[in-house]
Design a protein around this motif. Sequence first.
Motif, mmCIF file in Angstrom:
data_model
loop_
_atom_site.group_PDB
_atom_site.id
_atom_site.type_symbol
_atom_site.label_atom_id
_atom_site.label_comp_id
_atom_site.label_asym_id
_atom_site.label_seq_id
_atom_site.Cartn_x
_atom_site.Cartn_y
_atom_site.Cartn_z
ATOM 1 N N VAL A 104 0.850 -1.194 0.000
ATOM 2 C CA VAL A 104 0.000 0.000 0.000
ATOM 3 C C VAL A 104 0.886 1.245 0.000
ATOM 4 O O VAL A 104 0.619 2.214 -0.728
ATOM 5 N N THR A 331 -8.418 4.327 -4.680
ATOM 6 C CA THR A 331 -9.321 3.458 -3.919
ATOM 7 C C THR A 331 -10.616 3.154 -4.667
ATOM 8 O O THR A 331 -11.623 2.794 -4.061
ATOM 9 N N GLY A 356 -8.070 -1.751 -6.555
ATOM 10 C CA GLY A 356 -7.659 -0.435 -6.995
ATOM 11 C C GLY A 356 -6.179 -0.400 -7.300
ATOM 12 O O GLY A 356 -5.642 -1.288 -7.952
ATOM 13 N N VAL A 359 -4.684 -1.579 -3.280
ATOM 14 C CA VAL A 359 -5.649 -1.985 -2.247
ATOM 15 C C VAL A 359 -6.844 -2.689 -2.883
ATOM 16 O O VAL A 359 -7.245 -2.383 -4.010
ATOM 17 N N VAL A 361 -10.821 -3.174 -3.021
ATOM 18 C CA VAL A 361 -11.879 -2.184 -2.870
ATOM 19 C C VAL A 361 -13.232 -2.885 -2.951
ATOM 20 O O VAL A 361 -13.498 -3.630 -3.900
ATOM 21 N N ASP A 376 -15.116 0.613 1.069
ATOM 22 C CA ASP A 376 -14.026 0.368 2.012
ATOM 23 C C ASP A 376 -12.845 -0.240 1.255
ATOM 24 O O ASP A 376 -13.017 -0.891 0.230
ATOM 25 N N PHE A 377 -11.645 -0.001 1.756
ATOM 26 C CA PHE A 377 -10.451 -0.495 1.065
ATOM 27 C C PHE A 377 -9.491 -1.098 2.092
ATOM 28 O O PHE A 377 -9.472 -0.697 3.259
ATOM 29 N N TRP A 388 -7.646 -1.901 7.302
ATOM 30 C CA TRP A 388 -8.718 -1.474 6.404
ATOM 31 C C TRP A 388 -9.207 -0.094 6.809
ATOM 32 O O TRP A 388 -9.021 0.347 7.950
#
Length: 425
Positions: A104, A331, A356, A359, A361, A376-377, A388
């Motif tokens: 990330v 995201t 994404g 991450v 998604v 949410d990611f 998260w």
Amino acid sequence: MRTMQVTSLIAGLLVSTSLFAANASKPPLPPSATPGQGFTQEGLKRIDGFFADQIAANNMAGAVLAVAKNGKLTIFKPYGYLDKANNKPMTTDAIFNLASMTKVMASVSALTFYEEGKLPLNAPISNWLPQFKDMKVGQVDADGKLNLVPAKNQITVQDLMRHTNGLTYGGRGATPVHKFYPAGSAPAAVQYTAQEFIDKLASNPLLYEPGTAWDYGFGLDVLGILEEKIANKPLGAIMQERIWNKVGMPNTTFELAEKDRSRLAQPLPIDPFTSKPQTVAIHNQKVKFDCGGSCAYSTAGDYIRFGQMLLNGGSLEGKRVLGPQTVAFMTSNHLNKDIKNNVSGTEPGRVGYGFGLGVAVRTDKGLAAINGNVGDFTWNGAYGTVFWADPKEQMVVVMMGVAPGDIRKVHREQLNAVIYGALEK
């Protein structure tokens, strides 16, 4: 039964009774006005009970949980042991190898170059790494023979970030193509220099035609080396300048100083599932390059600040890392209908998720076994770390642990359940 009760009692005593640990000299984010704000008291007790049970059952030695809600730190607690073999209790400043949660950060640092116009996502990576210009795709025929055919598409920067590049992890399959590849990011960084690593990958056949299938692999390691080519400095120095200094992450690094090794969380000495001794190999190995796919170390406090920066749209406490539109782009789901989505094969329970830039998604609510909201990611680490962010709930969750074997995949879902179950509304 008596033994189980005693074990549970011991584990329970290892749970901090406060929502903010006494050994934290300064909380990583401003504390909420009321500790546990946004969560029910019963729910908070269930969270404590979850960790007590996991530790008592030898599913993990210990953990640090950090939860931010509406920009305020509402839970920041250590549980269990930093080093159970030596009876050392967990502390909130404990250091953990992030494994794939490094990815990330590698994506965020790459996006800072994207914002400068230096790293177009649709550009072929051969612009910087010419070894990847004429790749072959490995195809196995009905007789089991491996045939190599020229790739129709070049690998792009976007392919690296969304895992659609075909550069697979050797440890994630048994096909003839997998056998060409190192097992994973950390083993590769231990074995090869950056140049040797790039030459090795570029000489291998791809598992998939670039841009056609999500497959977990070395994309973020290659991305990190590409960033080094642009900046002419190591990835750790890039992240220090572009992320860690701005966000305030003093304990995040690729090279753990000797003075900090006493804070490094250790796994249980014996894997309860195999009854065999276990270690985290990279704890005692020297890597030859800063691998963007696995090799960074951090604390729960540092990473909750990083997650809050992303939830804020790219800035924290007046210091900007990315623009809000870039974070929204990062995201969003980048897997179109023509790309095979294998995300749930790597992260169990992630049906209803796309991917994404660095991450996973959520695209649908109700399909996944993991609770949450559309948008949410997340991405987690192989050694037991969890991250998260949920924009709808304005919540960031970081759990740092060192769990044995596949139990890490189980406790991700369990932690998710107790966190969402504890929300007040």
